[in-house]
Structure formats: C-alpha cells, structure tokens
Design a protein around this motif. Structure first.
Motif: not given
Length: 283
Positions: A221-225
């Motif tokens: 979920r790096v893209g949402e962090m």
C-alpha cells in the motif's frame, strides 16, 4: 509557549523524547496487580510488567484515568489561559474518552476539547503528531479537529501477536486454542477497525514468516501512504523493529520511519514480542 496544549494518554506510545520535545501532556492509565495500582509508564515500565506476570502467572487489570485525574492534569494549563486538545484512546476500548469528557465539562466552554482517536498505541500517536504540528503552524482547535477528522479513518494499524499466552491469560482464547496455537505456531494478526481490535487473519509458521507478511502488507500500500511518518511499534522486540525500520525506510521513501515501544497497558493485552506497523493513508 503556544496557546494550545496538546494532551494524549499513556497508550499513545510516543517516544519519551518526542513527548518532551513537543511538550505533549500525558495522562497515564492504570495497571493493577492485586490491590496495587501503578500508573502506566510512571510507576511501572514494560519490563517490570512482564517480570510481575512471570512471577504471579496472572495478568494485571487495566483501568482508565478518572475524571479527577483529567481535571488535575488540565487545570494548570486552563488557569494559564491555554486551550486544551486531548486525543484519547478509542472509546470502543476504554472509558478513558468518556471520563475525559466528564472532566472537560468542569471547565468553561471551549477550554477543553476531547477527540476520540478510535485507535490505540501509535495509531493515536500519529494523530497526536499531526495535531502538534498543526498547532505549531498556528491552527485553531476547530481547524485541528477538522484535520483529525479527515485523518482518523485513514490510520492503518496492524500488528502480529507472537504468542497466544497473553490472550489466554486475559480470557480472550481458550486453553485448547492456546495449546493448539502453540503447537501449530499460529500467530494472530490484529487490525484496528472502527475503533475496535479485530482479528484479521492468522499466520502459521516461523516468526520470520510473520514479519515478512506484516512488512509485505504495508509495502503493498505504499502508493496510498502518507510518507511523512511511519511507526514500527513493539513490545520487547528491538531487533525485529530495527529490521522493519530499515526495510520500510529503504522501500517507502518516507520522511521518517520511527520506532516506539509499547507501554504497560498495550503490552498487558498483547504480550512480549508483539510488533506492528502503523501509518496513515494520504488525506
């Protein structure tokens, strides 16, 4: 000295140096062994908690601060003319929030604002740090509360419990479940959803496998962090925390990946070697 004083309770698990540097007020919860009450983080540290459990074979009880505790903590700052914003342990887990509301009612309207984090440990701490920075930028209490209301549902809290022993001692699983879980090396994963501790899934196998799963869940979920701050929070799992910190720092590009230690209240429910990754999704 700012016009707003940010308060939390001892379950926020922020590093002591951060609490001191940012002058965050802390109201401790209580840990009770037999007839003796200890203030979390003041009279009792996590290592001492585990020593007492090992010696007695029993878990302590935990209790919220009383309204009087909150009044005593808030009054000096109210008397200075400062506004208080207290960010509490989830109201779904404790009467801490309700007791703080009772205390707030003893002060003039608008002097004390109580905000329900709907979280625990550094899931609270992430919200506290956002509030601290907003206050430093000159935001008003209503503006900070509005910010926190946007952030609160985006806090991701996930941690692995290493052993079922504390869940068993605390009455949260049966003796048979504890035995079978130990034989099969099952480690439950807990998430905080809508303010409640919720079993998400179980990992069977080695601790290394469990840590890899925890890390991969976060990295997926790096893209949402929100890349501002990620916490690795643990209870006596220093080496594993350092390993996760290193991996997260290298693979997320976050401004800071901080390590924090769980206090007595959180540790008394989860046990030694519990470890979690906590972050906020971008608002």
């Amino acid at each position: 000295m700012g016009a707003i004083k940010i308060f939390a309770d001892s379950t926020c698990d922020l590093p002591p140096s951060w609490i001191n540097d940012h002058e965050i007020g802390i109201v401790p919860l209580y840990v009770t062994f037999e007839d003796t009450n200890y203030r979390d983080g003041v009279d009792l540290k996590t290592e001492q908690l585990y020593a007492k459990v090992d010696a007695t074979g029993k878990l302590p009880k935990t209790a919220a601060p009383s309204p009087a505790d909150f009044i005593s903590a808030f009054a000096p700052y109210v008397n200075e003319g400062r506004q208080i914003l207290y960010i509490s342990l989830s109201s779904e887990l404790s009467s801490t929030y309700q007791n703080a509301l009772i205390a707030a009612g003893e002060f003039p309207d608008g002097q004390v604002t109580v905000f329900d984090s709907l979280n625990l440990s550094t899931g609270i701490g992430l919200q506290v740090m956002k509030a601290v920075r907003a206050a430093d930028e000159g935001k008003t209490v209503p503006e900070i509360v509005s910010l926190l209301e946007r952030i609160r549902p985006k806090v991701e809290t996930e941690f692995v419990i290493d052993s079922l022993d504390y869940l068993y001692k605390g009455g949260r699983c049966s003796g048979m479940q504890n035995l079978v879980g130990s034989l099969l090396r099952i480690r439950p994963v807990i998430k905080v959803i809508d303010g409640k501790m919720t079993p998400a899934y179980k990992i069977r196998g080695s601790r290394e496998k469990a840590l890899d799963q925890l890390l991969n869940n976060a990295l997926s979920r790096v893209g949402e962090m929100d890349k501002d701050l990620i916490f690795v929070t643990h209870s006596l799992a220093d080496e594993d925390a350092l390993l996760l910190q290193k991996e997260l720092q290298a693979r997320t590009g976050a401004r800071e990946v901080a390590i924090s230690s769980a206090g007595c209240v959180i540790s008394s429910h989860c046990g030694a070697k519990t470890i979690g990754i906590l972050y906020t999704k971008a608002v």
